[in-house]
Design a protein around this motif. Structure first.
Motif, PDB file in Angstrom:
ATOM      1  N   ASP A  92      36.284  51.113  41.479  1.00 14.82           N
ATOM      2  CA  ASP A  92      36.496  49.861  40.444  1.00 14.82           C
ATOM      3  C   ASP A  92      35.237  50.394  39.460  1.00 14.82           C
ATOM      4  O   ASP A  92      35.268  50.053  38.389  1.00 14.82           O
ATOM      5  CB  ASP A  92      36.233  48.569  41.072  1.00 14.82           C
ATOM      6  CG  ASP A  92      37.266  47.990  41.351  1.00 14.82           C
ATOM      7  OD1 ASP A  92      38.340  48.257  40.738  1.00 14.82           O
ATOM      8  OD2 ASP A  92      37.383  47.146  42.452  1.00 14.82           O
ATOM      9  N   PHE A 100      37.819  49.933  31.593  1.00 16.61           N
ATOM     10  CA  PHE A 100      39.107  49.505  32.317  1.00 16.61           C
ATOM     11  C   PHE A 100      38.534  48.261  33.000  1.00 16.61           C
ATOM     12  O   PHE A 100      37.303  47.984  33.522  1.00 16.61           O
ATOM     13  CB  PHE A 100      39.798  50.256  33.143  1.00 16.61           C
ATOM     14  CG  PHE A 100      40.468  51.287  32.097  1.00 16.61           C
ATOM     15  CD1 PHE A 100      41.416  51.050  31.438  1.00 16.61           C
ATOM     16  CD2 PHE A 100      39.970  52.654  32.243  1.00 16.61           C
ATOM     17  CE1 PHE A 100      42.038  52.190  30.743  1.00 16.61           C
ATOM     18  CE2 PHE A 100      40.509  53.742  31.519  1.00 16.61           C
ATOM     19  CZ  PHE A 100      41.697  53.524  30.765  1.00 16.61           C
ATOM     20  N   ARG A 101      39.596  47.026  33.167  1.00 17.65           N
ATOM     21  CA  ARG A 101      39.084  46.100  34.086  1.00 17.65           C
ATOM     22  C   ARG A 101      38.960  46.245  35.381  1.00 17.65           C
ATOM     23  O   ARG A 101      37.727  45.882  36.075  1.00 17.65           O
ATOM     24  CB  ARG A 101      39.976  44.905  33.926  1.00 17.65           C
ATOM     25  CG  ARG A 101      40.316  44.141  32.536  1.00 17.65           C
ATOM     26  CD  ARG A 101      41.314  43.111  32.666  1.00 17.65           C
ATOM     27  NE  ARG A 101      42.504  43.414  33.077  1.00 17.65           N
ATOM     28  CZ  ARG A 101      43.438  43.757  32.458  1.00 17.65           C
ATOM     29  NH1 ARG A 101      43.220  43.932  31.002  1.00 17.65           N
ATOM     30  NH2 ARG A 101      44.597  44.465  33.018  1.00 17.65           N
ATOM     31  N   ASP A 102      39.629  47.276  35.977  1.00 18.63           N
ATOM     32  CA  ASP A 102      39.550  47.660  37.258  1.00 18.63           C
ATOM     33  C   ASP A 102      40.054  48.838  37.627  1.00 18.63           C
ATOM     34  O   ASP A 102      40.874  49.440  36.711  1.00 18.63           O
ATOM     35  CB  ASP A 102      40.055  46.321  38.253  1.00 18.63           C
ATOM     36  CG  ASP A 102      41.510  46.086  37.784  1.00 18.63           C
ATOM     37  OD1 ASP A 102      42.422  47.031  37.327  1.00 18.63           O
ATOM     38  OD2 ASP A 102      41.797  44.899  38.067  1.00 18.63           O
ATOM     39  N   GLU A 105      43.885  49.177  36.748  1.00 17.71           N
ATOM     40  CA  GLU A 105      44.173  49.445  35.323  1.00 17.71           C
ATOM     41  C   GLU A 105      43.808  50.922  34.999  1.00 17.71           C
ATOM     42  O   GLU A 105      44.620  51.470  34.133  1.00 17.71           O
ATOM     43  CB  GLU A 105      43.464  48.610  34.428  1.00 17.71           C
ATOM     44  CG  GLU A 105      43.623  48.691  32.842  1.00 17.71           C
ATOM     45  CD  GLU A 105      42.947  47.808  32.303  1.00 17.71           C
ATOM     46  OE1 GLU A 105      43.387  47.647  30.872  1.00 17.71           O
ATOM     47  OE2 GLU A 105      41.839  47.177  32.508  1.00 17.71           O
ATOM     48  N   GLU A 108      46.629  53.121  36.368  1.00 18.60           N
ATOM     49  CA  GLU A 108      47.991  53.020  35.234  1.00 18.60           C
ATOM     50  C   GLU A 108      47.646  53.960  34.158  1.00 18.60           C
ATOM     51  O   GLU A 108      48.650  54.554  33.889  1.00 18.60           O
ATOM     52  CB  GLU A 108      48.238  51.282  34.941  1.00 18.60           C
ATOM     53  CG  GLU A 108      49.149  51.008  34.092  1.00 18.60           C
ATOM     54  CD  GLU A 108      49.439  49.867  33.725  1.00 18.60           C
ATOM     55  OE1 GLU A 108      49.899  49.610  32.724  1.00 18.60           O
ATOM     56  OE2 GLU A 108      49.137  48.599  34.773  1.00 18.60           O
ATOM     57  N   ARG A 109      46.732  53.892  33.852  1.00 18.37           N
ATOM     58  CA  ARG A 109      46.466  54.619  32.615  1.00 18.37           C
ATOM     59  C   ARG A 109      46.123  56.150  32.842  1.00 18.37           C
ATOM     60  O   ARG A 109      46.887  57.006  32.046  1.00 18.37           O
ATOM     61  CB  ARG A 109      45.165  54.217  31.814  1.00 18.37           C
ATOM     62  CG  ARG A 109      44.851  54.602  30.474  1.00 18.37           C
ATOM     63  CD  ARG A 109      45.985  54.061  29.572  1.00 18.37           C
ATOM     64  NE  ARG A 109      45.878  54.280  28.171  1.00 18.37           N
ATOM     65  CZ  ARG A 109      46.717  54.180  27.218  1.00 18.37           C
ATOM     66  NH1 ARG A 109      47.529  53.470  27.386  1.00 18.37           N
ATOM     67  NH2 ARG A 109      46.479  54.571  25.997  1.00 18.37           N
TER      68      ARG A 109
END
Length: 132
Positions: A92, A100-102, A105, A108-109
């Motif tokens: 994280d 990113f938030r976490d 995310e 995913e990117r």
């Protein structure tokens, strides 16, 4: 003076009247680091201070951060640190530094940029800062 103990100075070795010195080492070549245009604001504001890359050889030193837009945007920067990890070892904290938030995310990117990415792939976390 005892010749066995005499150590000549630089001036002793230089011909009289000669002030020429060796040229300084050439500055390190600037490397280029391409970014997707969607990261421009995050980099400019300092929200994004790292980038996770696969199959990119990046070294510490001067860098041009190049954003792919209609009119290319180039920000001068410096790569301050490069860390190698497996994709499955990203945290994280790595995600937040990357803007990113976490971790979910970030993952995913990464799948967007690298559709065949695997947890066992080697990743490079590139730490950078803007210099201009």
């Amino acid at each position: 003076m005892d010749d066995a103990m005499y150590q000549p100075t630089e001036e002793d070795l230089e011909p009289a009247g000669c002030a020429e010195r060796a040229a300084p080492a050439a500055p390190a070549a600037r490397q280029s680091l391409p970014f997707h245009h969607s990261y421009l604001d995050a980099v400019r504001t300092g929200r994004k201070t790292t980038t996770v890359r696969l199959r990119n050889a990046v070294e510490t030193g001067p860098v041009d951060l190049v954003f792919e837009l209609d009119d290319e945007v180039v920000l001068p920067g410096e790569v301050t640190r490069v860390i190698s990890k497996r994709v499955g070892e990203l945290t994280d904290a790595d995600a937040v530094a990357d803007g990113f938030r976490d971790l979910a995310e970030l993952q995913e990117r990464l799948r967007f940029h690298y559709p065949r990415i695997e947890a066992t792939d080697d990743a490079t976390i590139v730490h950078f800062r803007l210099t201009g």
